[in-house]
Design a protein around this motif. Structure first.
Motif, short mmCIF file in Angstrom:
data_model
loop_
_atom_site.label_atom_id
_atom_site.label_comp_id
_atom_site.label_asym_id
_atom_site.label_seq_id
_atom_site.Cartn_x
_atom_site.Cartn_y
_atom_site.Cartn_z
N ALA A 134 32.34 50.32 -120.04
CA ALA A 134 32.10 50.20 -121.47
C ALA A 134 30.88 51.03 -121.87
CB ALA A 134 31.89 48.73 -121.84
N LEU A 135 29.82 50.94 -121.08
CA LEU A 135 28.61 51.72 -121.39
C LEU A 135 28.90 53.21 -121.36
CD1 LEU A 135 27.15 49.04 -121.29
CD2 LEU A 135 25.46 50.04 -119.76
N ALA A 136 29.67 53.64 -120.35
CA ALA A 136 30.01 55.05 -120.26
C ALA A 136 30.86 55.47 -121.45
CB ALA A 136 30.76 55.33 -118.95
N ARG B 52 29.99 49.98 -103.12
CA ARG B 52 29.51 51.11 -102.31
C ARG B 52 30.29 52.37 -102.58
NH1 ARG B 52 26.34 48.04 -99.59
NH2 ARG B 52 27.12 46.10 -98.76
N VAL B 53 30.66 52.58 -103.84
CA VAL B 53 31.40 53.80 -104.15
C VAL B 53 30.56 54.67 -105.07
CG1 VAL B 53 32.63 52.60 -105.99
CG2 VAL B 53 33.47 54.78 -105.20
N SER B 54 30.44 55.94 -104.69
CA SER B 54 29.86 56.93 -105.60
C SER B 54 31.01 57.37 -106.47
CB SER B 54 29.30 58.12 -104.82
OG SER B 54 28.44 57.67 -103.81
N ASN B 55 31.05 56.84 -107.69
CA ASN B 55 32.27 56.95 -108.48
C ASN B 55 32.36 58.27 -109.24
OD1 ASN B 55 34.53 56.58 -109.94
ND2 ASN B 55 33.89 54.69 -110.94
N PHE B 56 33.15 59.18 -108.72
CA PHE B 56 33.31 60.48 -109.36
C PHE B 56 34.26 60.43 -110.55
CE2 PHE B 56 31.12 64.00 -107.20
CZ PHE B 56 30.45 63.27 -106.26
N ALA B 57 34.78 59.26 -110.87
CA ALA B 57 35.63 59.14 -112.05
C ALA B 57 34.82 58.72 -113.27
CB ALA B 57 36.74 58.12 -111.80
N HIS B 58 33.52 58.45 -113.07
CA HIS B 58 32.77 57.85 -114.17
C HIS B 58 32.58 58.82 -115.34
CE1 HIS B 58 30.83 54.33 -115.54
NE2 HIS B 58 29.62 54.86 -115.63
N GLY C 230 15.52 51.77 -111.83
CA GLY C 230 15.27 53.15 -111.41
C GLY C 230 16.24 54.12 -112.04
N SER C 231 17.52 53.73 -112.13
CA SER C 231 18.51 54.63 -112.71
C SER C 231 18.16 54.98 -114.15
CB SER C 231 19.89 53.99 -112.69
OG SER C 231 20.23 53.64 -111.40
N ALA D 205 21.34 57.68 -119.29
CA ALA D 205 20.97 56.31 -118.91
C ALA D 205 22.19 55.39 -118.96
CB ALA D 205 19.88 55.79 -119.84
N LEU D 206 23.02 55.57 -120.01
CA LEU D 206 24.22 54.74 -120.13
C LEU D 206 25.17 54.97 -118.96
CD1 LEU D 206 24.96 54.93 -123.95
CD2 LEU D 206 24.15 52.97 -122.66
N LEU D 207 25.22 56.21 -118.48
CA LEU D 207 26.10 56.52 -117.35
C LEU D 207 25.50 56.03 -116.03
CD1 LEU D 207 27.53 58.85 -119.12
CD2 LEU D 207 27.91 59.82 -116.87
N ALA D 208 24.20 56.33 -115.89
CA ALA D 208 23.57 56.12 -114.58
C ALA D 208 23.56 54.64 -114.20
CB ALA D 208 22.15 56.68 -114.60
N ILE D 209 23.34 53.78 -115.19
CA ILE D 209 23.26 52.36 -114.85
C ILE D 209 24.62 51.85 -114.36
CG2 ILE D 209 23.75 51.38 -117.11
CD1 ILE D 209 20.94 49.79 -116.00
N GLY D 210 25.69 52.39 -114.95
CA GLY D 210 27.02 52.01 -114.49
C GLY D 210 27.29 52.54 -113.09
N LEU D 211 26.91 53.79 -112.85
CA LEU D 211 27.09 54.36 -111.51
C LEU D 211 26.38 53.49 -110.48
CD1 LEU D 211 26.58 58.22 -111.96
CD2 LEU D 211 28.67 57.03 -111.31
N SER D 212 25.18 53.04 -110.82
CA SER D 212 24.42 52.20 -109.90
C SER D 212 25.13 50.87 -109.65
CB SER D 212 23.04 51.89 -110.48
OG SER D 212 22.17 52.92 -110.18
N LEU D 213 25.61 50.29 -110.73
CA LEU D 213 26.26 48.99 -110.60
C LEU D 213 27.50 49.12 -109.72
CD1 LEU D 213 25.44 46.32 -111.71
CD2 LEU D 213 26.86 46.69 -113.71
N MET D 214 28.21 50.21 -109.84
CA MET D 214 29.42 50.40 -109.04
C MET D 214 29.07 50.69 -107.59
SD MET D 214 31.84 52.28 -111.85
CE MET D 214 30.70 53.60 -112.12
#
Ligand SMILES: Nc1ncnc2c1ncn2[C@@H]1O[C@H](COP(=O)(O)OP(=O)(O)OP(=O)(O)O)[C@@H](O)[C@H]1O
Ligand SMILES: [Mg+2]
Lengths: 297, 360, 235
Positions: A202-204, A30-36, A243-244, A16-25
């Motif tokens: 930070a969340l990640a 509009r980047v699917s951030n593979f560095a997260h 949703g994330s 959840a901590l990761l997914a919400i950041g991915l969504s925000l980014m």
């Protein structure tokens, strides 16, 4: 069975901590951030280093992880993603750039792990950290369960309050929806997005603190959480923050419970990642709006 | 270094270059020309390698009348050595063991490529990329856990199909095979890129509306290109497996796909010379660092540095020179027609630019 | 009557696509200017050029006597220039209250601002916590208008505020906008498809045809030019 449930809850908290950041980014750039995933690892090593130096529990070093993750993420926004976004880079170009950023972070951490092992004399690869145990409702549970749940709850609620109860949050949602209009109302869109990226990172980073208590850790460990985190975003419905979070718990629990069930049928639990990979493909093809289609039109 | 070492270093570099040239050429057709993020590249690459890993030992045993005893993951290397000894006496066996995996992998790759074109029609490009990466990782997870395939994490031994040749000739033969395959693949890419088909591909890539106007043809085009690209990747996999002499599922991660994308982007998307340039830059960096690593005094494994430099190179290029080292030339096939038109078009253009934008 | 806005020989467009050539106009204080013309004649582009949202090749825009040709949009907005675009003029995923909050220059005065809005547009009072996405077309326009007015503009530019409305309602909205001049003392530029209603409610008029000005003067004079009105406005 209790172990499985504990594992599922801890794992879902981290997702959840990761997914919400991915969504925000995704929403801001509009980047699917593979560095997260590698930002998670950054948090892990920041907290680990601090705990060795200060001789305190890694749990006490969460602030360092927040800061390290946030800064790395902020830098990647300022130096890479914001310029690329302005230059009109498409989503795939940004994704490729994020893979490069991920590789830079990951191998810098590999190098750092060598240096840390040498200078601090602690294991920095293939290590686990020992957890404390506590009695909860007559059951012995590892400390990572309440602590990761508490951290996830506090951070997610804070993020919610920020986004929905403060002027900055309103500005952030406005800038996401219509950057041009936001700009014309005097909102500094770049600054607002930068704050969003810091918070995502930070969340990640915070999620990274808990990993060594559950899995054998090394500089690649965060990367291995990335696809399940994407699965959470996709299952939850791309573009939906709530949703994330829901997706994270669905994916986390399905991964652990399904692989537990299959294990009783004799299928190796090593196939577990297939569950979230299949969830990505199936959701995108069959129900592109994911869980968010349940509450929005 | 002694002569043999120099030769084997050169040969291994050239073979790796060929492998990457094939992969980059296929990625260039799919992603560079058609704009399809075919990010399951590692899986199709793996398919070719797995065909070699799963078949050469078993088929070799069958053909030489050896009975395989014991678990595959534990004995494949031993039998690979044994059968290589048979190949040393029987060149035909070597050729058969080279050809059969290729003949098995190619149709499978084409079928899988066609299957991948189904989501390609339905999904937004970035979602497609994620779905393909998830698929690619699924293939790897299955292969590393289903041990009968290629021995799981133990990997599988590969028969030396050139065992019938002596030392310098063996390396040179491998070199010839590799270069033929590598440049063959690149030629396919070059012909497509410079033909009218290439122009159609780039038109579809650049213009959603045009893509829709082509309608059904776009669907077929994508299926055909994905089938072709996947088959090329499988060929690269076969070559790589024979070169490495072993097949390990963990060799086929997302990073592998990323490296191939990196070559295409660094080389220059949409330019047929992108793949050879990109693959060369990658190998120069990678091998270059291996060569000088003893002279770089850092307190960690120098190999990490090559990854970091690679990432930095890609980002710098995306920011400063998004076209890559050899950028796409607008309408390569029209270029020849330009000199005649040039004189007539030039003044017109100047006239139109007259006002000149004075900021926004 | 002093000049609030002055546009001199404006050539503007989008990158290489040139749309406007040689447009000049003036707007005085407490004046309503109607901009009319056939579809695609560059009316929206004119407003965007004045607000700084498209490419200006030559010519200049003066607002309150200051040359603002190179200024970014949010600075123009701070100077008192209000712009209500044809589409995308509200944040649809946000509530009405949040939209109004963003329109204010500083957060402290939200309650005050809402009071002011409720006074001008009592209909909005009950909708404060609804998401804009769930409002009707007319209500959305109202929110957008409120956002512009909250910024205390001296000149408000409307781009077809009545596009989605029935003709009868449209006329009322146009009259209402023209009345803003008297209620708030602002000047108005009104781009309109309902040419007759717009001309009747305005002081002056600009007729744009293919990006070029064909008429600039009193609205009633334009209504008197039978040929122009018939050819280009179908009246
Ligand atoms: N963003 C843009 N990029 C390129 N060209 C544009 C853009 N917006 C408008 N145009 C072109 O500029 C010309 C004028 O458009 P504009 O929107 O200003 O007309 P309009 O008078 O407002 O028309 P309408 O009455 O239909 O709203 C048109 O030919 C249009 O195609
Ligand atoms: Mg218009």
């Amino acid at each position: 069975m209790l172990d499985v449930l504990v594992g599922a809850l801890v794992y879902s908290n981290l997702l959840a901590l990761l997914a919400i950041g991915l969504s925000l980014m995704l929403l801001t750039c509009r980047v699917s951030n593979f560095a997260h995933g590698d930002v998670v690892t950054t948090g892990l090593y920041a907290a680990y280093t601090a705990s060795v130096l200060l001789r305190v529990s890694p749990y006490a070093c969460i602030p360092f992880a927040l800061l390290a993750g946030g800064l790395v993420s902020l830098l990647s926004f300022l130096l890479v993603f914001d310029p690329l976004r302005r230059a009109g880079g498409g989503p795939v170009t940004l994704m490729v750039a994020s893979m490069a950023v991920g590789i830079i972070i990951r191998y810098s951490l590999h190098a750092y792990a060598d240096v840390m092992q040498r200078t601090l004399g602690v294991y920095t690869r293939q290590f686990v950290l020992s957890d404390f145990e506590l009695q909860l409702a007559g059951l012995r549970v590892p400390g990572v369960l309440p602590l990761s749940s508490l951290t996830a709850a506090v951070l997610l609620v804070s993020l919610y309050v920020l986004l929905y109860r403060t002027r900055l949050g309103v500005a952030m949602r406005a800038a996401i929806e219509n950057p041009q209009l936001a700009e014309s109302l005097g909102i500094d869109v770049k600054r607002v997005f930068a704050i969003g990226w810091f918070l995502s990172g930070a969340l990640a980073g915070a999620a990274g603190v808990f990993l060594p208590f559950r899995v054998i850790s090394d500089p690649d460990v965060g990367w291995s959480m990335l696809l399940p985190a994407f699965a959470s975003v996709v299952v939850g419905g791309i573009g939906s923050l709530a949703g994330s979070v829901a997706g994270a718990y669905v994916v986390g629990f399905s991964e652990l419970l399904l692989s537990y069930l299959l294990a009783t049928l004799g299928v190796s639990t090593a196939y577990r990642p297939l569950i979230s990979f299949a969830a990505i493909v199936a959701t995108l093809l069959l129900r592109p709006k994911g869980l968010s289609s349940l509450w929005s039109r | 270094m002694r002569g043999v070492e120099v030769l084997s270093f050169l040969v291994s570099t050239a073979v790796l270059y060929s492998v990457y040239l094939i992969l980059a050429s296929s990625m260039e057709i799919e992603y560079g020309e058609l704009g399809l993020p075919s990010f399951a590249k590692a899986a199709f690459f793996a398919l070719g390698a797995f065909a070699v890993g799963a078949l050469t030992v078993r088929l070799g045993a069958l053909l030489t009348g050896v009975a395989l005893e014991g678990e595959f993951k534990l004995v494949s290397y031993r039998y690979a050595t044994l059968i290589s000894a048979s190949v040393a006496r029987n060149p035909a066996l070597g050729l058969a063991l080279f050809a059969v995996p290729l003949l098995v992998a190619l149709p499978l790759a084409v079928l899988m490529g066609l299957a991948a074109s189904y989501p390609a029609l339905r999904l937004r490009e970035d979602h497609l990329a994620i779905a393909l990466i998830a698929f690619s990782e699924s293939v790897r997870v299955v292969a590393r856990n289903y041990e009968p395939l290629v021995g799981g994490t133990f990997g599988a031994g590969v028969v030396d199909f050139l065992a019938w040749l002596r030392s310098p000739w063996k390396e040179l033969a491998l070199l010839a095979v590799a270069l033929a395959m590598g440049f063959g693949a690149w030629l396919v890419e070059y012909r497509i890129s410079t033909s009218p088909l290439g122009r159609v591909l780039r038109a579809v890539r650049d213009d959603e509306v045009a893509a829709q106007a082509y309608g059904k043809d776009v669907a077929r085009l994508r299926a055909q290109i994905l089938a072709l690209g996947s088959a090329m990747a499988a060929v690269a996999g076969v070559l790589y497996a024979f070169y490495a002499g072993t097949v390990n599922p963990d060799d086929f991660t997302v990073s592998r796909t990323f490296i191939v994308v990196l070559m295409v982007v660094v080389g220059g998307r949409g330019n047929p010379f992108g793949p050879p340039v990109g693959a060369a830059v990658y190998l120069l960096l990678d091998r270059g660092i291996t060569l000088v690593k003893h002279y770089i005094p850092v307190p960690f494994d120098v190999n990490y540095l090559s990854y970091i430099l690679m990432g930095l190179l890609l980002i710098l290029l995306l920011l400063k020179r998004p076209g890559g080292i050899v950028p796409e030339r607008p309408l390569l096939t029209l270029r020849r027609a330009l000199p005649q038109r040039g004189s007539a078009a030039a003044p017109q253009q100047r006239g139109a630019e007259g006002g000149g934008p004075a900021g926004t | 009557m002093s000049l609030l806005l002055e546009v001199r020989g404006l050539h503007a467009g989008y990158g290489k696509i040139k749309v406007l050539s040689g447009v000049s106009l003036t707007v005085g204080e407490r004046e309503v200017l109607a901009v009319v013309g056939p579809n695609g004649s560059g009316k929206s582009t004119l407003l965007k050029a004045i607000f700084g949202l498209c490419t200006v090749y030559s010519g200049s825009v003066l607002f309150k006597g200051v040359d603002i040709t190179g200024l970014p949009p949010h600075k123009r907005s701070l100077m008192g220039l209000g712009y209500l675009p044809q589409v995308g003029n509200t944040f649809e995923g946000l509530t009405v209250r949040e939209n109004l909050l963003l329109a204010l220059h500083d957060g402290s005065k939200l309650e005050e601002g809402i009071g002011k809005v409720a006074e001008l547009m009592p209909e909005l009072g009950g909708l404060l916590d609804r998401r804009v996405r769930t409002l009707s077309g007319g209500e959305r326009q109202m929110v957008a208008l409120a956002m512009v007015l909250l910024r205390n503009p001296s000149l408000v530019m409307f781009d077809e505020p009545t596009a989605a409305l029935a003709p009868r309602v449209a006329r009322r909205v146009i009259e209402r906008i023209a009345a803003l001049r008297d209620e708030l003392g602002v000047s108005v530029i009104l781009v309109e498809q309902n040419a007759r209603a717009a001309l009747e409610a305005s002081d002056r008029a600009l007729l744009l045809v293919s990006g070029q000005p064909r008429f600039f003067g009193g609205s009633s004079e334009l209504l008197g030019e039978r040929d122009l009105v018939k050819t280009y406005l179908g009246l």
